[in-house]
Enzyme design. Structure first.
Site, PDB file in Angstrom:
ATOM      1  N   TRP A  84       0.825  -1.201   0.000  1.00 21.26           N
ATOM      2  CA  TRP A  84       0.000   0.000   0.000  1.00 21.26           C
ATOM      3  C   TRP A  84       0.870   1.267   0.000  1.00 21.26           C
ATOM      4  O   TRP A  84       1.758   1.399  -0.821  1.00 21.26           O
ATOM      5  CB  TRP A  84      -0.993  -0.038   1.164  1.00 21.26           C
ATOM      6  N   SER A  85       0.645   2.188   0.928  1.00 20.13           N
ATOM      7  CA  SER A  85       1.319   3.488   0.843  1.00 20.13           C
ATOM      8  C   SER A  85       2.780   3.475   1.251  1.00 20.13           C
ATOM      9  O   SER A  85       3.463   4.491   1.095  1.00 20.13           O
ATOM     10  CB  SER A  85       0.564   4.531   1.671  1.00 20.13           C
ATOM     11  N   THR A  86       3.282   2.367   1.756  1.00 16.90           N
ATOM     12  CA  THR A  86       4.735   2.267   1.913  1.00 16.90           C
ATOM     13  C   THR A  86       5.406   2.433   0.552  1.00 16.90           C
ATOM     14  O   THR A  86       6.572   2.833   0.472  1.00 16.90           O
ATOM     15  CB  THR A  86       5.100   0.922   2.563  1.00 16.90           C
ATOM     16  N   LYS A 123       4.848   4.803  -1.400  1.00 17.26           N
ATOM     17  CA  LYS A 123       5.093   6.229  -1.642  1.00 17.26           C
ATOM     18  C   LYS A 123       6.528   6.633  -1.322  1.00 17.26           C
ATOM     19  O   LYS A 123       7.106   7.497  -1.993  1.00 17.26           O
ATOM     20  CB  LYS A 123       4.117   7.080  -0.828  1.00 17.26           C
TER      21      LYS A 123
END
Length: 369
Positions: A53-55, A57
């Site tokens: 997921w947003s890791t 980013k």
């Protein structure tokens, strides 16, 4: 670290998980356990990958900083310099990478399946009226971040984010990190699972009090394990949310920010640029995370990564940086300690930031230093 992860697996707070730690550019922890599927038929192995997921980013931010370091992107230039179709002259490059562009959510109704259509997403965002004046506040761009920063990467390199990372960062460092998964890798992907919230009434009450920006970010579209496990999601370029990786890959690539630009024995960017990622853009109550995840407390973003700050989101060093992924994964970089940490898992928690398992693992890391 092994004992903490084993305890989390034993008490059912993890289904399958891995954690890796690098100090300097040396791997000191790489442990995993549990199962890659809810039926517990597939043991988690050393090469199990999972949607983080947003890791993701933080790794996209690494690609971005590599291009700034090479003189291909100017932080203070208007986005239109690189993306002529982008309609708002007030949005600067630094606003995109620091979640201050005002483009945190789509204004048109958007489906999860549409996120796989790159051209549709960037066309919509190029014309979107900002939700707040650009540069005046941070509002977590949960899904739009990857398209906005990713299109800058595409415009100056001609490559997708996934292609650029594979060629310039993951490939050279040997990091098993992919954005846009090949079907040949599907057999080793862990299945995401999210249990119902422990208090459904409180969960729904939280959504009922969200401000309009946060509500739009979190519900247009709604994404979760059903989407994350789907073939279209795994194969697409959704650089805010669909990186697939091992824990050691997360630790390796976040290690570039901890090691003065060096990761996996390779120099990816200069030390000054690695340091610049920690350049705070102004503390405030984030319009999305502050409302939905941090209980109204102020936080601060650098250029693509969150600062640990006084609340210790990434350990006791307030200038450490990192990024959480939806459900509990995270990457951490602490240049003062020369420390990088990656954690990946498939049993998703129900908090938006600072999952308790994350905080236990971080406390254990620092107790060892």
């Amino acid at each position: 670290m092994r004992d903490v992860l084993a305890a989390q697996l034993a008490d059912g707070r993890q289904l399958g998980a891995a954690v890796a730690v690098r100090v300097g550019d040396r791997e000191v922890v790489d442990v995993w356990g549990g199962h890659a599927d809810p039926d517990r038929a597939r043991p988690w192995s050393g090469d199990t990958i999972v949607n983080v997921w947003s890791t993701t980013k933080g790794v996209v931010a690494l690609a971005f900083h590599m291009l700034v370091d090479r003189g291909r992107l100017d932080l203070d230039a208007p986005v239109r310099k690189y993306w002529p179709e982008f309609t708002n002259d007030a949005v600067l490059v630094r606003h995109l990478v620091s979640h201050r562009a005002g483009l945190a959510a789509f204004r048109e109704p958007t489906t999860a399946e549409e996120l796989a259509d790159w051209n549709l997403m960037i066309t919509r965002l190029a014309d979107t009226q900002p939700w707040w004046p650009p540069g005046t506040a941070s509002g977590y761009h949960a899904l739009t971040y990857g398209f906005l920063v990713g299109e800058l990467i595409h415009r100056v390199t001609g490559s997708s984010v996934g292609e650029f990372l594979d060629r310039e960062a993951a490939g050279p460092t040997g990091a098993d990190f992919r954005i846009g998964l090949s079907p040949a890798d599907n057999h080793r992907v862990a299945t995401l699972v999210q249990p119902p919230p422990p208090d459904p009434a409180a969960f729904h009450a939280m959504f009922a009090q969200l401000n309009p920006v946060a509500l739009a970010v979190l519900t247009n579209p709604v994404v979760g394990p059903d989407q994350g496990n789907a073939g279209y999601w795994r194969a697409a370029q959704i650089p805010a949310a669909n990186g697939h990786a091992t824990a050691r890959a997360v630790a390796t690539l976040y290690g570039a920010f901890a090691g003065g630009g060096v990761a996996g024995g390779q120099r990816l960017l200069g030390a000054a640029q690695a340091e610049r990622a920690r350049e705070g853009q102004g503390a405030c109550v984030d319009l999305v995370i502050g409302d939905a995840g941090l209980g109204g407390r102020a936080s601060e973003l650098g250029l693509g990564l969150w600062l640990s700050g006084k609340d210790g989101h990434y350990g006791p060093n307030p200038r450490a940086v990192g990024h959480d992924g939806f459900g509990g994964s995270f990457g951490l970089a602490d240049p003062e300690a020369g420390l990088a940490v990656g954690h990946v898992m498939n049993l998703m928690g129900n908090v938006i930031a600072d999952d308790p398992r994350k905080m236990e693992l971080i406390e254990a890391v620092y107790s060892c230093l």
